[in-house]
Design an enzyme around this catalytic site. Structure first.
Site, PDB file in Angstrom:
ATOM      1  N   CYS A 103       0.852  -1.046  -0.043  1.00 31.14           N
ATOM      2  CA  CYS A 103       0.102   0.014   0.030  1.00 31.14           C
ATOM      3  C   CYS A 103       0.890   1.278   0.074  1.00 31.14           C
ATOM      4  O   CYS A 103       1.922   1.165  -0.501  1.00 31.14           O
ATOM      5  CB  CYS A 103      -1.134  -0.004   1.238  1.00 31.14           C
ATOM      6  SG  CYS A 103      -0.184   0.128   2.694  1.00 31.14           S
ATOM      7  N   HIS A 132      -3.281  10.196   2.727  1.00 30.56           N
ATOM      8  CA  HIS A 132      -3.722   8.876   2.671  1.00 30.56           C
ATOM      9  C   HIS A 132      -5.262   8.705   2.776  1.00 30.56           C
ATOM     10  O   HIS A 132      -5.788   8.761   3.647  1.00 30.56           O
ATOM     11  CB  HIS A 132      -3.109   7.785   3.458  1.00 30.56           C
ATOM     12  CG  HIS A 132      -3.044   6.285   3.243  1.00 30.56           C
ATOM     13  ND1 HIS A 132      -4.172   5.742   3.232  1.00 30.56           N
ATOM     14  CD2 HIS A 132      -2.215   5.332   2.692  1.00 30.56           C
ATOM     15  CE1 HIS A 132      -4.261   4.575   2.819  1.00 30.56           C
ATOM     16  NE2 HIS A 132      -2.983   4.155   2.580  1.00 30.56           N
TER      17      HIS A 132
END
Length: 628
Positions: A26, A550
């Site tokens: 990620c 994010h």
């Protein structure tokens, strides 16, 4: 050490290529599915260059490299032969990890964690009512009735909540589940508590020989009914034609499961539940605080094993039966000692990287989440972890001797004080917390940690040599103020439900709960990272701040569904320019949290990185100040 060399060492420490099922990544972490956790050399991985921490979560071994670096490391390990997988495949595989007992306990957690907030709220209501009573206030009759509604409702309908959540976890229709659960506490049935009190209310005899009462406050019977009901509903749906599914499936499910629940599963497992409750109380009532000593000593070991959600079932049972939860204070002692050990490491170390990690991790522990302290600091050096177990055992024993019992569950240490204000135990609770902290800190500071080498000096020397040999001397950083990249409500970073962000391991910053699905540039900057999935962006501002945005937690698993990046790596942007868009409804539909983190990843380069916003923020509002 270059990236390829680090990648080779990562693979070796993972137990070799043959021990890796798949790898993905990620924005900050390399996510690895392994065949045998025992073959991982965790200490070797945590001590590698560029590794900022590593831990197990959701069946994955997650190695934190940070933004930008993780992309490069992923490319290197894949080039060296590690197999890749889609995020959905990895998530499905994670659910299969562990033995049957670990999977069962993980399922308990999935069922009971969504229920905990209402139990917490009920416990706080009890605390407020108890505080008012302790202050000598006499409440009017209608106010007293209202407070009873606040404090009793969650436990009266508890089976409904449990069956609803169980249906949700096991793939049934949650609406069918909650109706089935509410049938178990129908007002047409004799109240279980009234029958148990031995008064005039007695069990109802169905068909002349089956005694039936409501299942108020029951947990285990509701869970079993939920499991069987969800599986039965899915089986019915497979054989019923689609054209009549809407009518037939709920009808058959409710009819069959209400009969089984009231006449078979409920009575049988209510007896089993009572025996579990009796055994639990027997352990907690051991003389000289032995019960608290044992539980306080092993609790954080159980957290490491990942099966600590079993306590949710026991705590809810105790609260439903007695409106008192002795586990809460014992667990608080164990967690306080863990956080205190982390503080001791942070105070004693001369390693700036470790200091930056230790103090936020300790704060996270004192707010009720010990995983960052355990995996980021204490287990890494071993002695702090095991010494904190000793301190937690002593604190847990003291909690038992003092007879501490909270009015709820799910919150501990600092937030947990609210569970002891109204029951007259606040002073004893604070004493137990103080003793656990002092023991955890003192044992670790004196015996648990020594810097292995002058890391700070070596890092600085390496930096100076690199600058001298390459001529790549960075421009001087400047004070600057970042504006919000997200419109919405500010959330404290420590409250984010992800240990990597909440612990501050990636750096300091804020989080925002979005009210609009647009990501803006927080300053004039260059885009250093633009994920093709559109869920994360890395920027380097013209004044030197390195910023990670994010969107959501674990949203990398959505593979870009609901996201659209508007910029590419290398683009120059002005403050307020649109970086991308996202759909919060799709994030919610995927069962994920859309809370967006805004992190200054080079926090260690500044004297301070401080949030300056609270409440709601609009486009252009200042959110973070960085000062050199």
């Amino acid at each position: 050490m270059n990236n390829q060399e680090i990648a080779k060492k990562v693979i070796a420490a993972l137990g070799g290529r043959e021990n890796v099922n798949s790898v993905a990544h990620c924005a900050t972490r390399l996510r690895v599915m392994v065949k045998d956790e025992g073959k991982i050399n965790k200490e070797a991985i945590e001590n590698l260059d560029k590794v900022q921490g590593a831990f197990f979560n959701s069946g994955q071994y997650q190695i934190i490299f940070g933004t930008g670096t993780v992309n490069k490391m992923y490319d290197e390990v894949v080039a060296l032969g590690l197999p890749t997988s889609s995020k959905d495949d990895m998530k499905a595989e994670a659910a299969k990890q562990g033995n049957w007992f670990q999977r069962a306990i993980r399922t308990f957690g999935d069922v009971f964690v969504p229920i905990i907030p209402v139990i917490v709220a009920t416990g706080l209501f009890m605390g407020v009512r108890g505080l008012l009573t302790a202050l000598g206030m006499t409440l009017p009759a209608d106010v007293t009735t209202y407070t009873q509604i606040l404090t009793d409702t969650a436990f009266i309908i508890l089976p409904g909540l449990v069956v609803w959540s169980t249906f949700r976890v096991f793939g049934g229709n949650p609406a069918v589940g909650i109706v089935l659960g509410m049938m178990l506490v129908s007002g047409s049935l004799p109240n279980a508590w009234a029958v148990a009190s031995g008064g005039e209310v007695t069990a109802m005899n169905f068909f002349g020989f089956i005694p039936v009462v409501g299942l108020q406050g029951s947990v285990l019977p509701a869970f079993i009914i939920g499991v069987v009901g969800a599986k039965f509903e899915k089986a019915v749906r497979k054989v019923v034609p689609d054209v009549i599914d809407l009518l037939v499936t709920p009808f058959v499910t409710l009819l069959v499961m209400s009969i089984l629940g009231l006449f078979v599963i409920g009575p049988v497992f209510h007896v089993v539940e009572n025996y579990i409750l009796i055994a639990t109380k027997a352990i907690l009532s051991l003389p000289f605080g032995l019960g608290g000593f044992l539980i306080g000593g092993v609790h954080q070991l159980i957290v490491v094993s990942g099966v600590h959600h079993i306590f949710n079932l026991l705590e809810v049972q105790l609260l439903a039966a007695d409106h008192a939860n002795p586990f809460n204070a014992i667990i608080t002692a164990a967690m306080t000692a863990q956080g205190a050990a982390t503080v001791a490491v942070g105070v004693k170390t001369k390693n700036p990287k470790l200091k930056t990690l230790a103090f936020p991790a300790a704060l996270s522990a004192f707010l009720g989440i010990t995983e960052p302290a355990i995996f980021g600091v204490n287990l890494r050096f071993r002695k702090p972890f095991f010494l904190s177990l000793i301190a937690g055992a002593i604190g847990g024993g003291l909690a038992s001797i003092l007879g501490l019992a909270g009015t709820g569950n799910g919150i501990t240490i600092i937030p947990g004080t609210m569970l002891y204000i109204g029951n007259g135990q606040l002073a004893q609770y604070l004493l137990m917390v103080a003793v656990s902290f002092v023991l955890g800190f003192a044992l670790t500071y004196m015996f648990g940690y020594e810097d292995e080498k002058e890391v700070a000096t070596e890092v600085e020397t390496e930096r100076l040599v690199q600058e001298e040999t390459t001529g790549n001397i960075p421009a001087a950083l400047q004070n600057e103020t970042l504006v919000t990249p997200i419109v919405g409500d500010v959330v404290a970073l420590a409250d984010v439900n992800d240990p990597v962000f909440s612990s501050g391991a990636m750096g300091q910053g804020i989080a925002v709960k979005p009210s609009q699905g647009v990501v803006y540039a927080p300053a004039d900057a260059e885009v250093s990272i633009a994920f093709p999935t559109g869920h994360a962006f890395g920027l380097k501002t013209t004044d030197g701040a390195e910023v990670l945005i994010h969107v959501g937690i674990d949203t990398v698993s959505m593979d870009g569904e609901g996201f659209e990046a508007k910029v590419a790596q290398g683009d120059k942007v002005k403050a307020g320019d649109v970086l991308g868009t996202f759909d919060s409804n799709k994030i919610a539909a995927a069962g994920l949290d859309d809370t967006t983190m805004v992190i200054v990843t080079n926090t260690a380069d500044y004297a301070s990185v401080a949030p300056v916003a609270t409440g709601s923020v609009a486009k252009g509002d200042a959110v973070i100040e960085v000062k050199i």
